[in-house]
Design a protein around this motif. Sequence first.
Motif, PDB file in Angstrom:
ATOM      1  N   SER A  79       0.835  -1.198   0.000  1.00 37.02           N
ATOM      2  CA  SER A  79       0.000   0.000   0.000  1.00 37.02           C
ATOM      3  C   SER A  79       0.873   1.253   0.000  1.00 37.02           C
ATOM      4  N   PHE A  80       0.283   2.313  -0.534  1.00 38.81           N
ATOM      5  CA  PHE A  80       0.935   3.612  -0.664  1.00 38.81           C
ATOM      6  C   PHE A  80       0.060   4.655   0.024  1.00 38.81           C
ATOM      7  N   LYS A  81       0.692   5.624   0.666  1.00 37.43           N
ATOM      8  CA  LYS A  81      -0.038   6.757   1.226  1.00 37.43           C
ATOM      9  C   LYS A  81       0.922   7.933   1.307  1.00 37.43           C
ATOM     10  N   ILE A  82       0.355   9.128   1.468  1.00 39.07           N
ATOM     11  CA  ILE A  82       1.158  10.335   1.607  1.00 39.07           C
ATOM     12  C   ILE A  82       1.484  10.535   3.085  1.00 39.07           C
ATOM     13  N   GLY A  83       2.735  10.883   3.367  1.00 42.45           N
ATOM     14  CA  GLY A  83       3.162  11.253   4.711  1.00 42.45           C
ATOM     15  C   GLY A  83       3.621  12.702   4.698  1.00 42.45           C
ATOM     16  N   LEU A  84       3.487  13.369   5.822  1.00 47.91           N
ATOM     17  CA  LEU A  84       3.869  14.778   5.919  1.00 47.91           C
ATOM     18  C   LEU A  84       5.001  14.955   6.923  1.00 47.91           C
ATOM     19  N   LYS A  85       5.837  15.955   6.670  1.00 48.38           N
ATOM     20  CA  LYS A  85       6.856  16.373   7.625  1.00 48.38           C
ATOM     21  C   LYS A  85       6.457  17.755   8.091  1.00 48.38           C
ATOM     22  N   SER A  86       6.422  17.914   9.416  1.00 46.82           N
ATOM     23  CA  SER A  86       6.046  19.229   9.932  1.00 46.82           C
ATOM     24  C   SER A  86       6.964  19.621  11.081  1.00 46.82           C
ATOM     25  N   VAL A  87       7.009  20.918  11.315  1.00 49.34           N
ATOM     26  CA  VAL A  87       7.746  21.449  12.461  1.00 49.34           C
ATOM     27  C   VAL A  87       6.724  21.776  13.546  1.00 49.34           C
ATOM     28  N   ALA A  88       7.189  21.803  14.775  1.00 50.47           N
ATOM     29  CA  ALA A  88       6.283  21.970  15.913  1.00 50.47           C
ATOM     30  C   ALA A  88       5.738  23.387  16.026  1.00 50.47           C
ATOM     31  N   ALA A  89       4.513  23.442  16.485  1.00 54.99           N
ATOM     32  CA  ALA A  89       3.894  24.701  16.880  1.00 54.99           C
ATOM     33  C   ALA A  89       3.709  24.649  18.394  1.00 54.99           C
ATOM     34  N   ASP A  90       3.784  25.771  19.059  1.00 57.69           N
ATOM     35  CA  ASP A  90       3.665  25.792  20.517  1.00 57.69           C
ATOM     36  C   ASP A  90       2.287  25.343  20.995  1.00 57.69           C
ATOM     37  N   THR A  91       1.252  25.740  20.271  1.00 57.67           N
ATOM     38  CA  THR A  91      -0.112  25.346  20.643  1.00 57.67           C
ATOM     39  C   THR A  91      -0.860  24.927  19.389  1.00 57.67           C
ATOM     40  N   ARG A  92      -1.986  24.268  19.601  1.00 64.05           N
ATOM     41  CA  ARG A  92      -2.847  23.856  18.478  1.00 64.05           C
ATOM     42  C   ARG A  92      -3.293  25.078  17.675  1.00 64.05           C
ATOM     43  N   GLU A  93      -3.616  26.144  18.380  1.00 59.64           N
ATOM     44  CA  GLU A  93      -4.085  27.365  17.729  1.00 59.64           C
ATOM     45  C   GLU A  93      -2.981  28.038  16.904  1.00 59.64           C
ATOM     46  N   ASP A  94      -1.728  27.853  17.308  1.00 58.13           N
ATOM     47  CA  ASP A  94      -0.595  28.452  16.593  1.00 58.13           C
ATOM     48  C   ASP A  94      -0.237  27.693  15.310  1.00 58.13           C
ATOM     49  N   HIS A 100       4.028  25.405   9.008  1.00 55.76           N
ATOM     50  CA  HIS A 100       4.504  24.280   9.791  1.00 55.76           C
ATOM     51  C   HIS A 100       4.623  22.964   9.019  1.00 55.76           C
ATOM     52  N   ILE A 101       3.911  22.807   7.929  1.00 56.33           N
ATOM     53  CA  ILE A 101       4.092  21.613   7.093  1.00 56.33           C
ATOM     54  C   ILE A 101       5.198  21.938   6.106  1.00 56.33           C
ATOM     55  N   VAL A 102       6.338  21.242   6.246  1.00 62.43           N
ATOM     56  CA  VAL A 102       7.530  21.600   5.478  1.00 62.43           C
ATOM     57  C   VAL A 102       7.911  20.564   4.416  1.00 62.43           C
ATOM     58  N   GLY A 103       7.166  19.484   4.316  1.00 60.80           N
ATOM     59  CA  GLY A 103       7.502  18.497   3.301  1.00 60.80           C
ATOM     60  C   GLY A 103       6.469  17.390   3.224  1.00 60.80           C
ATOM     61  N   ALA A 104       6.551  16.644   2.143  1.00 66.06           N
ATOM     62  CA  ALA A 104       5.659  15.502   1.935  1.00 66.06           C
ATOM     63  C   ALA A 104       6.461  14.380   1.281  1.00 66.06           C
TER      64      ALA A 104
END
Length: 151
Positions: A79-94, A100-104
């Motif tokens: 199976s194949f699916k897309i994965g994401l690379k992200s950097v952290a945010a301090d809060t959910r609202e931030d 914050h999503i820097v790659g796929a």
Amino acid sequence: MSVKYKLYQDNRRNSLNNGKWYARAIPGDKVDLETLSQEIQDNTTAKQADVYAVLRELVNVMDNHLKNGDRVVLDGFGSFKIGLKSVAADTREDFNPLAHIVGARVNFQPEAHWTATDRKHRKQFLQDIQVKLAESTKKQSQPGGGTTPTP
């Protein structure tokens, strides 16, 4: 038939494994859709042009589904699916997806089978592989002061 590998030494200064040696698989020949479709023609009653057209369309259809966020499952393959690379945010609202999503990437998971006799999880394409050190003409230092050929 075997998977060829090279030996590599970890030379990262801050690594806990600095100086230790590891194997890395090296790719063999490139196999493209043309070659695959010819081999499938040789092993079936389907014509090469028909096989090529189906494989080409599989790529297009998979592309559409993956970009839609779907998991694409090819029975007997994986199976194949897309994965994401992200950097952290301090809060959910931030969290801002643009910032914050820097790659796929595309994640592939080979189909796996359980064996009742030895209770192991065996992945398709990895069962019964054999490995062989790739031949080389260049010399590289080896643990213990010797040298080993490296490709």
